[in-house]
Design an enzyme around this catalytic site. Structure first.
Site, mmCIF file in Angstrom:
data_model
loop_
_atom_site.group_PDB
_atom_site.id
_atom_site.type_symbol
_atom_site.label_atom_id
_atom_site.label_comp_id
_atom_site.label_asym_id
_atom_site.label_seq_id
_atom_site.Cartn_x
_atom_site.Cartn_y
_atom_site.Cartn_z
ATOM 1 N N GLY A 228 2.932 -0.992 12.777
ATOM 2 C CA GLY A 228 2.450 0.219 12.122
ATOM 3 C C GLY A 228 3.557 0.869 11.323
ATOM 4 O O GLY A 228 4.003 0.356 10.312
ATOM 5 N N GLU A 229 4.032 2.010 11.788
ATOM 6 C CA GLU A 229 5.059 2.795 11.105
ATOM 7 C C GLU A 229 4.639 3.126 9.670
ATOM 8 O O GLU A 229 5.396 2.922 8.731
ATOM 9 C CB GLU A 229 6.402 2.068 11.096
ATOM 10 C CG GLU A 229 7.139 2.135 12.425
ATOM 11 C CD GLU A 229 8.605 1.774 12.265
ATOM 12 O OE1 GLU A 229 9.438 2.686 12.294
ATOM 13 O OE2 GLU A 229 8.918 0.575 12.088
ATOM 14 N N HIS A 230 3.445 3.644 9.520
ATOM 15 C CA HIS A 230 2.995 4.085 8.201
ATOM 16 C C HIS A 230 1.800 5.012 8.361
ATOM 17 O O HIS A 230 1.235 5.161 9.450
ATOM 18 C CB HIS A 230 2.623 2.887 7.310
ATOM 19 C CG HIS A 230 1.530 2.029 7.859
ATOM 20 N ND1 HIS A 230 1.769 0.791 8.416
ATOM 21 C CD2 HIS A 230 0.190 2.227 7.957
ATOM 22 C CE1 HIS A 230 0.631 0.258 8.818
ATOM 23 N NE2 HIS A 230 -0.347 1.112 8.554
ATOM 24 N N ALA A 231 1.457 5.662 7.267
ATOM 25 C CA ALA A 231 0.225 6.434 7.173
ATOM 26 C C ALA A 231 -0.545 5.915 5.970
ATOM 27 O O ALA A 231 -0.006 5.183 5.124
ATOM 28 C CB ALA A 231 0.525 7.920 7.024
#
Length: 316
Positions: A228-231
Site C-alpha cells: 500500500g503506502e498510498h492514497a
C-alpha cells in the site's frame, strides 16, 4: 526578549560558520567546517559532525552520536544516545566511494538509544525507531519500528479498532463506520455455515459499496514487508483477507486507525483521500482487493507529504 546567542562549550570544537541562532554545542563535540546546523539545535557531549551534514531547526543529538557525510535531518528530529549511522555499505580501509549514500530523517522523527541506521535509508516524518533497532530499509511516516532487523510494530497515535463488527444474525450484513474523512467502514459480510463448509458473499447493491471494475490479490508477503503506502484521488477500495491475517493503517491526515483483517467474511471499505498501508502479514495471508476503477497511475498519491498537503488544501 528572545536570546539568539549561539552557545558553544569551551571544550567543544566548532569549525562551521553555518550555525543557527540559539543552537547549543556541548563539551567535547566536534563540528567540521562544511556542516550546516539550524536554529535551536542541541548537540550534546561527545558528538562528531562531519562536513556533508545538514541539520534542520530544533534537532536534538544526544551524547555519543557520530553524524557522517550524507546525513540529512529535517526539523524537530530527536536522536538518542549512541545511535550509529553508517554511510558506506561496503567499507574498506583507505577505499572511499565516489559519493557517500545519503540518509534522510524526516521532520519530527525520533530514533531511540543505540539504534543502528544503515546508509541510504529514509526515516519518514514522525516515525519512531525503538531503542537498539537495526534499520535496514526505509521507515514509513508515523511508523513505530523495533527489532533486528527493524519491523513495524504499530503507528504513532493510531487507534486500534475492531475487525469484526458486533455479532450478526446468520446471512445478515452489519458494519461499523469509522470516524474519519470519507467514512471508511468495517463490514461483516453474510456468512452461511453448514456441514459442507462456510460460504461468504457480497452483492453490488447490497453491502458492496461500489461496482468493482478491477480486483487484485496480494499474497506470499514476507512479514517484514509492507504494502500500500498510498492514497487515491478518486478510486474506492474494498479489502478482504480471505486467508490468514494482516493489519491495515488508515490515515486521513488528522486521525489514524488500525484495523486487523483476520476473517474471510470481514471487509474494509477505503474511500478516496485516505492513506492506506497494509503490514504485519501472516505467511499464509491472501488479501483480496476490489477497486472501483481500472488502474490509473495518475490517481495514486504515493508521497505522504504530498497527501498531507492535498488534504489540507481540500479542507480549506
Amino acid at each position: 526578549m528572545l536570546d539568539n546567542t549561539i552557545k558553544l562549550h569551551p571544550n567543544s570544537i566548532v569549525e562551521s560558520q553555518n550555525i543557527g541562532k540559539r543552537t547549543r554545542v556541548w563539551a567535547f563535540a566536534h563540528v567540521l567546517p562544511g556542516a550546516v546546523i539550524g536554529e535551536d539545535v542541541n548537540i550534546c557531549d561527545n558528538v562528531f559532525v562531519e562536513n556533508d551534514v545538514v541539520l534542520g531547526d530544533r534537532v536534538t543529538i544526544k551524547c555519543g552520536v557520530q553524524l557522517w557525510d550524507g546525513i540529512r535531518m529535517e526539523d524537530d528530529v530527536f536522536v538518542g544516545p549512541n545511535v550509529t549511522f553508517a554511510n558506506d555499505l561496503y567499507p574498506r580501509s583507505k577505499h572511499y566511494p565516489d559519493k557517500f549514500l545519503q540518509t534522510v530523517v524526516k521532520r519530527g522523527a525520533s530514533i531511540g538509544a543505540n539504534a543502528t541506521i544503515l546508509p541510504g535509508i529514509t526515516i519518514g516524518s514522525s516515525a519512531m525507531v525503538g531503542a537498539g533497532a537495526v534499520v535496514t530499509r526505509d521507515v514509513p511516516p508515523n511508523a513505530i519500528v523495533v527489532g533486528n532487523p527493524a519491523r513495524i510494530k504499530g503507528y504513532v497515535s493510531a487507534e486500534s479498532t475492531t475487525a469484526i463488527p458486533p455479532e450478526t444474525i446468520e446471512g445478515v450484513t452489519s458494519e461499523v463506520v469509522l470516524d474519519m474523512v470519507g467514512s471508511p467502514k468495517v463490514i461483516a459480510m453474510p456468512e452461511i455455515k453448514d456441514l459442507r463448509g462456510f460460504l461468504s458473499f457480497g452483492e453490488v447493491g447490497g453491502k458492496l459499496p461500489f461496482v468493482p471494475e478491477r480486483y487484485f490479490l496480494v499474497y506470499n508477503v514476507p512479514s517484514k514487508e509492507i504494502r500500500g503506502e498510498h492514497a487515491h484521488k478518486a478510486c474506492q477500495q474494498f479489502l478482504v483477507c480471505v486467508n490468514g491475517s494482516c493489519h491495515v493503517l488508515l490515515d486521513d491526515g488528522s486521525k489514524r486507525k488500525v484495523v486487523a483483517l483476520n476473517d474471510p467474511h470481514t471487509g474494509l471499505y477505503i474511500p478516496p483521500m485516505v492513506w492506506g498501508v497494509q503490514y504485519n502479514y501472516t505467511p499464509d495471508a491472501v488479501l483480496l482487493v476490489l477497486a472501483s476503477q481500472c488502474y490509473q497511475a495518475a490517481d495514486y498519491i504515493r508521497e505522504y507529504d504530498e497527501f498531507i498537503k492535498l488534504v489540507a488544501w481540500n479542507g480549506k
